[in-house]
Design an enzyme around this catalytic site. Structure first.
Site, PDB file in Angstrom:
ATOM      1  N   LYS A   1      62.179  69.374 106.864  1.00  0.00           N
ATOM      2  CA  LYS A   1      62.736  68.063 107.228  1.00  0.00           C
ATOM      3  C   LYS A   1      64.262  68.050 107.171  1.00  0.00           C
ATOM      4  CE  LYS A   1      60.636  65.680 103.973  1.00  0.00           C
ATOM      5  NZ  LYS A   1      59.836  66.719 103.284  1.00  0.00           N
TER       6      LYS A   1
ATOM      7  N   ARG B   1      58.102  57.538 101.521  1.00  0.00           N
ATOM      8  CA  ARG B   1      57.137  58.477 100.942  1.00  0.00           C
ATOM      9  C   ARG B   1      55.879  57.761 100.456  1.00  0.00           C
ATOM     10  NH1 ARG B   1      61.202  62.707  99.434  1.00  0.00           N
ATOM     11  NH2 ARG B   1      60.133  64.555  98.668  1.00  0.00           N
TER      12      ARG B   1
ATOM     13  N   ARG C   1      64.627  79.123  98.562  1.00  0.00           N
ATOM     14  CA  ARG C   1      65.622  78.134  98.998  1.00  0.00           C
ATOM     15  C   ARG C   1      66.768  78.049  97.984  1.00  0.00           C
ATOM     16  NH1 ARG C   1      63.979  72.049 100.622  1.00  0.00           N
ATOM     17  NH2 ARG C   1      63.395  71.748  98.434  1.00  0.00           N
TER      18      ARG C   1
ATOM     19  N   ARG D   1      67.195  74.575  93.211  1.00  0.00           N
ATOM     20  CA  ARG D   1      66.835  73.261  92.690  1.00  0.00           C
ATOM     21  C   ARG D   1      65.846  73.421  91.544  1.00  0.00           C
ATOM     22  NH1 ARG D   1      65.346  69.446  97.749  1.00  0.00           N
ATOM     23  NH2 ARG D   1      63.756  68.837  96.235  1.00  0.00           N
TER      24      ARG D   1
ATOM     25  N   ARG E   1      54.546  68.833  93.358  1.00  0.00           N
ATOM     26  CA  ARG E   1      55.123  68.072  94.476  1.00  0.00           C
ATOM     27  C   ARG E   1      54.158  68.054  95.664  1.00  0.00           C
ATOM     28  NH1 ARG E   1      60.399  71.109  95.377  1.00  0.00           N
ATOM     29  NH2 ARG E   1      60.829  69.598  97.010  1.00  0.00           N
TER      30      ARG E   1
HETATM   31  P1  AMP Z   1      63.405  65.856  98.252  1.00  0.00           P
HETATM   32  O1  AMP Z   1      64.795  66.370  98.193  1.00  0.00           O
HETATM   33  O2  AMP Z   1      63.163  64.954  99.437  1.00  0.00           O
HETATM   34  O3  AMP Z   1      62.363  66.941  98.137  1.00  0.00           O
HETATM   35  O4  AMP Z   1      63.212  64.917  96.968  1.00  0.00           O
HETATM   36  C1  AMP Z   1      63.347  65.435  95.663  1.00  0.00           C
HETATM   37  C2  AMP Z   1      62.732  64.490  94.652  1.00  0.00           C
HETATM   38  O5  AMP Z   1      63.408  63.219  94.702  1.00  0.00           O
HETATM   39  C3  AMP Z   1      61.273  64.139  94.901  1.00  0.00           C
HETATM   40  O6  AMP Z   1      60.390  65.117  94.373  1.00  0.00           O
HETATM   41  C4  AMP Z   1      61.161  62.801  94.174  1.00  0.00           C
HETATM   42  O7  AMP Z   1      61.127  62.986  92.763  1.00  0.00           O
HETATM   43  C5  AMP Z   1      62.499  62.155  94.517  1.00  0.00           C
HETATM   44  N1  AMP Z   1      62.409  61.396  95.778  1.00  0.00           N
HETATM   45  C6  AMP Z   1      63.059  61.671  96.950  1.00  0.00           C
HETATM   46  N2  AMP Z   1      62.760  60.772  97.891  1.00  0.00           N
HETATM   47  C7  AMP Z   1      61.889  59.892  97.314  1.00  0.00           C
HETATM   48  C8  AMP Z   1      61.197  58.743  97.786  1.00  0.00           C
HETATM   49  N3  AMP Z   1      61.327  58.305  99.047  1.00  0.00           N
HETATM   50  N4  AMP Z   1      60.398  58.084  96.907  1.00  0.00           N
HETATM   51  C9  AMP Z   1      60.262  58.496  95.643  1.00  0.00           C
HETATM   52  N5  AMP Z   1      60.862  59.594  95.139  1.00  0.00           N
HETATM   53  C10 AMP Z   1      61.680  60.279  95.966  1.00  0.00           C
END
Ligand code: AMP
Length: 222
Positions: A13, A88, A124, A157, A168
């Protein structure tokens, strides 16, 4: 126009969103990046979000929705934006529809198998300063370990560790996959192959984005 990118963690994404931003100038709004910055800066939101993020759980809807509301009010989002990692949950999707109603939208689900995803996330690396994303196998930086854009040391990360990745993915299936039904019932949901290169995923998406931008421009001129 808004582009909503759905898809599991590691489906590509963020990288696809970067290409859309570069090609069309629409800002990328990544809730993951916004939250990671808040954690690093120790803001009240960051402090509340940190534990859930570290464990690979979702941050509570009300916090994320407030964050997105603030970001979408910025001037650069007026013409449109690309959402990476939001919504999400169904509650987040409903609040987005209320927050910015009537905006034409494309919803794309980027699909990749779990074996591809787990491998990708393990290799990554990200730039903590500018959020650029690399892969030590398939998209290495020019100088190993350092960001091409700003020279910052790249990091892995916390939540890309294998045990957190599995959680996740579980959270994705439980909380986010129902959005496919939600958006599918409301109109076109594009299915994009995320198993190949980022450029291939972007090429699949391009015609829909260009058509939406062209019809937006026509609407504005009328
Ligand atoms: P990402 O970088 O999109 O993989 O997001 C990393 C982490 O941030 C996720 O595993 C969640 O803990 C939190 N997070 C990101 N976007 C959301 C969202 N829309 N709703 C809830 N938690 C989020």
């Amino acid at each position: 126009m808004r582009l909503i990118l759905l898809g599991a963690p590691g489906s590509g994404k963020g990288s696809v969103a970067d290409l859309v931003t570069r090609a069309y100038g629409l800002p990328r709004v990544s809730t993951g990046d916004l939250l990671r910055h808040a954690v690093r800066e120790r803001t009240p939101l960051g402090i509340r979000a940190e534990e859930a993020m570290r464990a690979g759980r979702l941050v509570p809807d009300d916090l994320v929705i407030a964050l997105v509301g603030e970001r979408l009010a910025a001037a650069d989002a007026r013409r449109g934006y690309v959402l990476d990692g939001f919504p999400r949950t169904i509650a987040q999707a409903e609040s987005l529809a209320r927050l910015d109603p009537g905006r034409p939208e494309i919803v794309a689900d980027i699909v990749a198998g779990e074996d591809v995803i787990v491998r990708r996330l393990e290799s990554r690396r990200v730039c903590p300063r500018c959020d650029a994303v690399y892969n030590v196998v398939s998209r290495p930086p020019r100088r190993a370990g350092f960001c091409d854009r700003d020279g910052e040391a790249l990091v892995q990360r916390d939540d890309d560790r294998p045990e957190v990745v599995l959680n996740r993915l579980r959270v994705y299936h439980r909380e986010t996959e129902p959005l496919l039904g939600y958006y599918g019932a409301r109109g076109a949901l594009l299915r994009i192959d995320g198993a190949g290169t980022v450029e291939a995923s972007f090429a699949e998406l391009r015609p829909a984005v260009e058509a939406a931008l062209a019809s937006g421009a026509k609407g504005a001129a009328a």
